[in-house]
Design an enzyme around this catalytic site. Structure first.
Site, short mmCIF file in Angstrom:
data_model
loop_
_atom_site.label_atom_id
_atom_site.label_comp_id
_atom_site.label_asym_id
_atom_site.label_seq_id
_atom_site.Cartn_x
_atom_site.Cartn_y
_atom_site.Cartn_z
N VAL A 178 -4.94 0.35 2.46
CA VAL A 178 -5.72 -0.18 1.34
C VAL A 178 -6.51 -1.41 1.76
CG1 VAL A 178 -5.59 -1.24 -0.95
CG2 VAL A 178 -4.15 0.73 -0.40
N ARG A 221 4.76 7.27 5.61
CA ARG A 221 5.65 6.57 4.69
C ARG A 221 6.12 7.50 3.57
NH1 ARG A 221 2.08 1.62 2.84
NH2 ARG A 221 0.60 3.35 2.73
N THR A 246 4.38 -1.87 -1.96
CA THR A 246 5.45 -2.11 -2.94
C THR A 246 6.33 -0.87 -2.97
OG1 THR A 246 3.81 -1.50 -4.62
CG2 THR A 246 4.35 -3.82 -4.42
N THR A 280 0.52 -2.08 -6.33
CA THR A 280 1.00 -1.42 -7.54
C THR A 280 2.36 -1.97 -7.95
OG1 THR A 280 -0.13 0.61 -6.89
CG2 THR A 280 1.55 0.80 -8.59
N CYS A 333 2.55 6.23 -3.03
CA CYS A 333 2.05 6.03 -4.39
C CYS A 333 2.74 6.95 -5.39
CB CYS A 333 0.53 6.25 -4.41
SG CYS A 333 -0.41 5.04 -3.47
N ASP A 358 -2.70 -10.08 8.69
CA ASP A 358 -1.55 -9.19 8.63
C ASP A 358 -0.41 -9.83 9.43
OD1 ASP A 358 -1.21 -5.96 7.86
OD2 ASP A 358 0.24 -6.71 9.32
#
Length: 468
Positions: A20, A334, A88, A123, A263, A38
Site C-alpha cells: 500500500v 501473507r 493490521t 484498516t 484484507c 520503513d
C-alpha cells in the site's frame, strides 16, 4: 500546508513501504517531495537499488523514483504531512494485532514536529485512530493533538496485483478531526487521485466504511463457497451453475475459492471484535468467516478423496501445488490459505511440492518454511493442484500437465479438433477417451480451483478432475 507542499517547501512522509505505502509514495513523488520510511533496512536497500519487492509499481519506476528511501526514523522530522500505511493483522485467536500501528505511532511520535498532520491508512475498527493512536502520538511527542498537530484517516483501497484499479482511479475516502484538517487532507489526496475524494463526516465513519467493504466481500464469497459444498454433494458443477445464474442482470459476480490475504481474510475480525466489546456477538459475519477459513481443509479432503477413488496410496504420494500467494499475479503470501491445503495434505502423509513464479521467496521461507520448485522439476506426481491462477499458469497445456504425472494413458485434447469433424465423430472419440481412462487407478488427479482448464477436455484426456 497545501501550498507549502506543492511548492516543495514541506515534505510528505510515508511510514510503511509495503503493497500500500509504496504506490502511494511513488504517486505523490511525481507532485511533491516524499520521504519513504520503513523499519526494514533490507527492504529500503532493495528500493535504493531499484528493485520493487512488491511488484506494485515495477523496478523501472523504482529506479527513476525521486522518493527519499530511508530506515532512519529521524528523517521523518523533515516532513510535515505524514501517511501511516502499516499492516493490521490478527493473532491466532482472530483478535486484532495492533502492534504494528502502535509501533509506527511511537516511531512517528518521537519525530513529530509542531504544525504536522498525520493521516492513518491502515484498516482498523472504528475508534482506533482517536482512542489508541492519538494518545501514543501525544505521549511520544509531548505535543497536543488539535493544538500542535492534527490527525485524519483515509483508508487504503489499493488492490495488490490489480493493474486496473489503482490509486488514481479509486475514489478516496478522507476524514479529519476538524473541517480545516479535512480540507487540507482532501486537497493533498486530490493531487494523485484523479477521480476525486469522498469526505466522510467523522474519522470513525471512515474507519467503519473501510472495514465493512471487505466484510461484505467476505460474506458474498462465503455464500459461493457454501454453494460449492452443497453442489459438490449433488454432483453438480458449481461453475456451470454460476454461469447460468449470471445471465440475470442483477446476479452478483462472485466465485468460490480460498479467501486469504491481508484484507478480506482479516478485516471482518476487526469489526466483530469491536462489536463483541460493545456486547453484540456477530452472526452473519462470523458464520461467513468460518466457512472461508475452513476451505483449505475442504480442498485438501476432496483431493484425498479423488486420490483414494483412483486407488492411489495417499501416504507417500506426491502432490504438486501450483500457486501459493493469496491471489493471482501478486507476490504477497501473507495469510495465504493455500498453506492450509498444504498442511492438511502433509498431515495425510503426502509429499507436497510448491511452484509459484510470483511468490516472494524470502517471505515464504521466513513465514512458512516452504521452498519453491521450478515447473520443469515437477515429475512423477499423483495429483496436481492449481490453487492460484497466475498468468504464467494459463500457458500450461494439458499435454504439459500430463508430463508432470506418473506414466499413464493420455488422449491429446487437440486430436478432438482434428478428428471430430461431426458431432457423431466427436462422440466416438470422446467415448473412446473415456473408455481409456475408465480404470480410475490409472487416472491422474487434477484439482483446478479456479477453472484454468476445461472440465470436459480434462476428463476426456484421462484426468480425474475436480474444482470448487
Amino acid at each position: 500546508m497545501f501550498e507549502r507542499l506543492i511548492n516543495k517547501q514541506e515534505k510528505i512522509s510515508l511510514v510503511g513501504l509495503g503493497y500500500v505505502g509504496m504506490p502511494i509514495a511513488e504517486a505523490f513523488s511525481k507532485k511533491i517531495d516524499v520521504i519513504g520510511f520503513d523499519v526494514n533496512p533490507e527492504k529500503v536497500k532493495q528500493y535504493k537499488s531499484g528493485i520493487d519487492p512488491t511488484k506494485e509499481v515495477g523496478d523501472e519506476v523504482i529506479k527513476d523514483s525521486s522518493v527519499e528511501f530511508t530506515s532512519d526514523e529521524k528523517k521523518l522530522r523533515g516532513a510535515k504531512f505524514h501517511i501511516v500505511a502499516v499492516p493490521t493483522p490478527v493473532r491466532d485467536d482472530h483478535t486484532p494485532d495492533l502492534n504494528p500501528i502502535k509501533s509506527a505511532s511511537r516511531t512517528l511520535g518521537r519525530n513529530l514536529t509542531k504544525g504536522s498532520i498525520v493521516v492513518y491508512e491502515s484498516t482498523v475498527y472504528p475508534g482506533v485512530t482517536e482512542e489508541i493512536c492519538i494518545p501514543i502520538l501525544e505521549e511520544e511527542s509531548g505535543l497536543r493533538c488539535g493544538v500542535d498537530f492534527k490527525v485524519g484517516y483515509s483508508p487504503e483501497r489499493i488492490n495488490p496485483g490489480d493493474k486496473t484499479h489503482r490509486l488514481e482511479n479509486i475514489i478516496k475516502v478522507v476524514a479529519g478531526q476538524d473541517r480545516e484538517t479535512l480540507d487540507i487532507i482532501s486537497s493533498v489526496y486530490e493531487l494523485v487521485v484523479e477521480v476525486g475524494v469522498h469526505q466522510a463526516p467523522t474519522i470513525k465513519v471512515a474507519e467503519a466504511a473501510k472495514v465493512i467493504e471487505n466484510s461484505q466481500r467476505d460474506i458474498n464469497i462465503a455464500f459461493m463457497n457454501e454453494l460449492s459444498i452443497i453442489f459438490n454433494k449433488m454432483d453438480i458443477d458449481t461453475k456451470s451453475v454460476l454461469e447460468a445464474a449470471g445471465t440475470k442482470w442483477n446476479f452478483l459476480n462472485f466465485s468460490p475459492g480460498l479467501v486469504g490475504g491481508h484484507c478480506i481474510g482479516v478485516d471482518p475480525y476487526y469489526l466483530t471484535y469491536k462489536a463483541q466489546q460493545m456486547g453484540y456477538h456477530s452472526q452473519i459475519i462470523l458464520s461467513g468467516r468460518k466457512i472461508n477459513d475452513d476451505m483449505g481443509k475442504y480442498v485438501a479432503e476432496n483431493t484425498i478423496k479423488k486420490m483414494i477413488k483412483s486407488n492411489k496410496q495417499v501416504k507417500g504420494s506426491k502432490v504438486a501445488v501450483f500457486g501459493i500467494t493469496f491471489k493471482e499475479n501478486c507476490p504477497d503470501v501473507r495469510n495465504t490459505k493455500v498453506v492450509d491445503v498444504i498442511n492438511e495434505l502433509e498431515d495425510y502423509g503426502a509429499e507436497v511440492t510448491v511452484v509459484d513464479p510470483q511468490a516472494d521467496k524470502e517471505d515464504l521461507a521466513h513465514e512458512y518454511g516452504i521452498q519453491l520448485t521450478e515447473p520443469e522439476d515437477v515429475t512423477g506426481m499423483d495429483a496436481v493442484i492449481f490453487a492460484v491462477p497466475h498468468d504464467e499458469f494459463k500457458l500450461i497445456s494439458l499435454t504439459d500437465l500430463n508430463s508432470m504425472f506418473k506414466e499413464n494413458n493420455f488422449v491429446e485434447p487437440k486430436i478432438y479438433n482434428q478428428v471430430a469433424t461431426t458431432s457423431e465423430t466427436y462422440n466416438q472419440v470422446a467415448t473412446t477417451s473415456k473408455i481409456n481412462s475408465i480404470n480410475e487407478n490409472e487416472g491422474k488427479v487434477l484439482i483446478d480451483l479456479k477453472g484454468l482448464f476445461s472440465k470436459e477436455e480434462s476428463e476426456d484426456a484421462g484426468f480425474i478432475y475436480w474444482r470448487v
